[in-house]
Design a protein around this motif. Sequence first.
Motif, PDB file in Angstrom:
ATOM      1  N   GLU A  12      79.842  65.460   5.898  1.00 10.22           N
ATOM      2  CA  GLU A  12      80.166  64.611   7.051  1.00 10.22           C
ATOM      3  C   GLU A  12      81.116  65.345   7.996  1.00 10.22           C
ATOM      4  O   GLU A  12      81.040  65.173   9.227  1.00 10.22           O
ATOM      5  CB  GLU A  12      80.781  63.293   6.583  1.00 10.22           C
ATOM      6  CG  GLU A  12      79.830  62.374   5.839  1.00 10.22           C
ATOM      7  CD  GLU A  12      79.607  62.766   4.383  1.00 10.22           C
ATOM      8  OE1 GLU A  12      78.698  62.204   3.762  1.00 10.22           O
ATOM      9  OE2 GLU A  12      80.351  63.649   3.874  1.00 10.22           O
ATOM     10  N   SER A  16      80.495  66.238  11.851  1.00  7.17           N
ATOM     11  CA  SER A  16      81.508  65.865  12.841  1.00  7.17           C
ATOM     12  C   SER A  16      81.828  67.051  13.746  1.00  7.17           C
ATOM     13  O   SER A  16      82.051  66.893  14.955  1.00  7.17           O
ATOM     14  CB  SER A  16      82.785  65.378  12.151  1.00  7.17           C
ATOM     15  OG  SER A  16      82.549  64.217  11.380  1.00  7.17           O
ATOM     16  N   TYR A  52      82.881  59.520  10.156  1.00  6.60           N
ATOM     17  CA  TYR A  52      81.598  59.157   9.560  1.00  6.60           C
ATOM     18  C   TYR A  52      80.634  58.579  10.594  1.00  6.60           C
ATOM     19  O   TYR A  52      79.421  58.758  10.493  1.00  6.60           O
ATOM     20  CB  TYR A  52      81.812  58.170   8.406  1.00  6.60           C
ATOM     21  CG  TYR A  52      82.448  58.826   7.199  1.00  6.60           C
ATOM     22  CD1 TYR A  52      81.675  59.411   6.210  1.00  6.60           C
ATOM     23  CD2 TYR A  52      83.835  58.872   7.061  1.00  6.60           C
ATOM     24  CE1 TYR A  52      82.254  60.030   5.111  1.00  6.60           C
ATOM     25  CE2 TYR A  52      84.434  59.491   5.971  1.00  6.60           C
ATOM     26  CZ  TYR A  52      83.640  60.074   5.003  1.00  6.60           C
ATOM     27  OH  TYR A  52      84.208  60.700   3.924  1.00  6.60           O
ATOM     28  N   GLY A  53      81.165  57.899  11.591  1.00  3.26           N
ATOM     29  CA  GLY A  53      80.322  57.345  12.640  1.00  3.26           C
ATOM     30  C   GLY A  53      79.653  58.441  13.465  1.00  3.26           C
ATOM     31  O   GLY A  53      78.455  58.382  13.739  1.00  3.26           O
ATOM     32  N   LYS A  56      77.067  60.274  11.376  1.00  2.00           N
ATOM     33  CA  LYS A  56      75.844  59.473  11.275  1.00  2.00           C
ATOM     34  C   LYS A  56      74.998  59.603  12.531  1.00  2.00           C
ATOM     35  O   LYS A  56      73.762  59.653  12.464  1.00  2.00           O
ATOM     36  CB  LYS A  56      76.216  58.012  11.018  1.00  2.00           C
ATOM     37  CG  LYS A  56      75.024  57.113  10.719  1.00  2.00           C
ATOM     38  CD  LYS A  56      75.490  55.703  10.359  1.00  2.00           C
ATOM     39  CE  LYS A  56      74.291  54.809  10.040  1.00  2.00           C
ATOM     40  NZ  LYS A  56      74.744  53.429   9.685  1.00  2.00           N
ATOM     41  N   ARG A  57      75.647  59.678  13.684  1.00  2.00           N
ATOM     42  CA  ARG A  57      74.913  59.813  14.942  1.00  2.00           C
ATOM     43  C   ARG A  57      74.183  61.160  15.018  1.00  2.00           C
ATOM     44  O   ARG A  57      73.046  61.236  15.488  1.00  2.00           O
ATOM     45  CB  ARG A  57      75.880  59.660  16.117  1.00  2.00           C
ATOM     46  CG  ARG A  57      76.317  58.209  16.352  1.00  2.00           C
ATOM     47  CD  ARG A  57      77.409  58.115  17.389  1.00  2.00           C
ATOM     48  NE  ARG A  57      76.937  58.560  18.712  1.00  2.00           N
ATOM     49  CZ  ARG A  57      77.719  58.608  19.790  1.00  2.00           C
ATOM     50  NH1 ARG A  57      79.000  58.227  19.699  1.00  2.00           N
ATOM     51  NH2 ARG A  57      77.235  59.009  20.953  1.00  2.00           N
ATOM     52  N   TRP A  59      73.169  62.923  12.410  1.00  2.00           N
ATOM     53  CA  TRP A  59      72.087  62.879  11.415  1.00  2.00           C
ATOM     54  C   TRP A  59      70.923  62.017  11.919  1.00  2.00           C
ATOM     55  O   TRP A  59      69.756  62.372  11.707  1.00  2.00           O
ATOM     56  CB  TRP A  59      72.622  62.337  10.096  1.00  2.00           C
ATOM     57  CG  TRP A  59      71.746  62.631   8.910  1.00  2.00           C
ATOM     58  CD1 TRP A  59      71.108  61.738   8.113  1.00  2.00           C
ATOM     59  CD2 TRP A  59      71.432  63.930   8.378  1.00  2.00           C
ATOM     60  NE1 TRP A  59      70.419  62.386   7.125  1.00  2.00           N
ATOM     61  CE2 TRP A  59      70.598  63.727   7.257  1.00  2.00           C
ATOM     62  CE3 TRP A  59      71.771  65.230   8.741  1.00  2.00           C
ATOM     63  CZ2 TRP A  59      70.093  64.788   6.498  1.00  2.00           C
ATOM     64  CZ3 TRP A  59      71.278  66.288   7.981  1.00  2.00           C
ATOM     65  CH2 TRP A  59      70.454  66.059   6.883  1.00  2.00           C
ATOM     66  N   LYS A  60      71.254  60.934  12.592  1.00  2.00           N
ATOM     67  CA  LYS A  60      70.217  60.061  13.152  1.00  2.00           C
ATOM     68  C   LYS A  60      69.441  60.800  14.242  1.00  2.00           C
ATOM     69  O   LYS A  60      68.208  60.691  14.345  1.00  2.00           O
ATOM     70  CB  LYS A  60      70.848  58.791  13.722  1.00  2.00           C
ATOM     71  CG  LYS A  60      69.833  57.768  14.225  1.00  2.00           C
ATOM     72  CD  LYS A  60      70.523  56.495  14.701  1.00  2.00           C
ATOM     73  CE  LYS A  60      69.509  55.475  15.209  1.00  2.00           C
ATOM     74  NZ  LYS A  60      70.185  54.225  15.669  1.00  2.00           N
ATOM     75  N   SER A  63      67.073  63.144  12.604  1.00  6.95           N
ATOM     76  CA  SER A  63      65.949  62.463  11.950  1.00  6.95           C
ATOM     77  C   SER A  63      64.800  62.193  12.920  1.00  6.95           C
ATOM     78  O   SER A  63      63.662  62.000  12.496  1.00  6.95           O
ATOM     79  CB  SER A  63      66.420  61.150  11.320  1.00  6.95           C
ATOM     80  OG  SER A  63      66.780  60.207  12.309  1.00  6.95           O
TER      81      SER A  63
END
Length: 255
Positions: A12, A16, A52-53, A56-57, A59-60, A63
């Motif tokens: 993470e 970041s 973490y936010g 996640k963005r 990684w999204k 994807s």
Amino acid sequence: MKFILIYDGSFEGLLSAVFYFYEHKLDDASIVKKENSQPSFLYIDKEIITDYGKAKRVWKGLSKKVSVRGREKIYKAFLSEIPTIENAILHFIKRTFSSEVSIENDYSDPIILEIDKVSKKVDREKHRMDAFVRFRLTNDGIYFATIEPDFNVLPLNMEHFKKRYADQKWLIYDLKRKYGIFYNLQKAALIELEISAEVNSTTRALTYFTVDEMHFQKLWGIYFKNSNIPTRKNMRLHIKHIPKRYWKYLPEKKF
């Protein structure tokens, strides 16, 4: 001016740092683990706080442009802990976001090829841990095993052991990285704790493990030794399938 983005060593944290790279529109940057960073007057050091936010963005976003297998490659390459792998991953991500077509199998790019090769090495190490981990029953009623893999593969082993040993409590501990996976019959979780290497000492065995367990280990070693047929022994083939660096996990190799 080149930036050195220093992160905490977590996946993470790495993502970041990637977010920071894009957020601040950097042209030139390297990503380095904090433990590997060194002060320099030639570059601008920036310590990245894991968010973490933001991770996640990133990684999204990946994807949407990278297949599941491609994202697995990135994660497995990260787990290799090779000192320069963060910059290879950054290169992969930069090319991904700047291209209209998939680049994950563009092996004409030496860095994309490197990530593919490294991820395969990590995957092989993961499967070897699946095969060679040996549990011992502790006095606390927990099945315990230690490992020291070349790569940080323990997170990849979690699902295999959770499915295979769903009816017993177990703990697999990485002596090299000082953390483990504990399963309590309901869920498996990563835990950080300090366990000395002396847990594998034969002279201290009864401090940690049951008498029955030690008797079983000894009987298994005797059986293995006596069941071997010397005339059919092929040490070269044996080492090919079970390299010597894994023998320390196998009780049959201790007798």
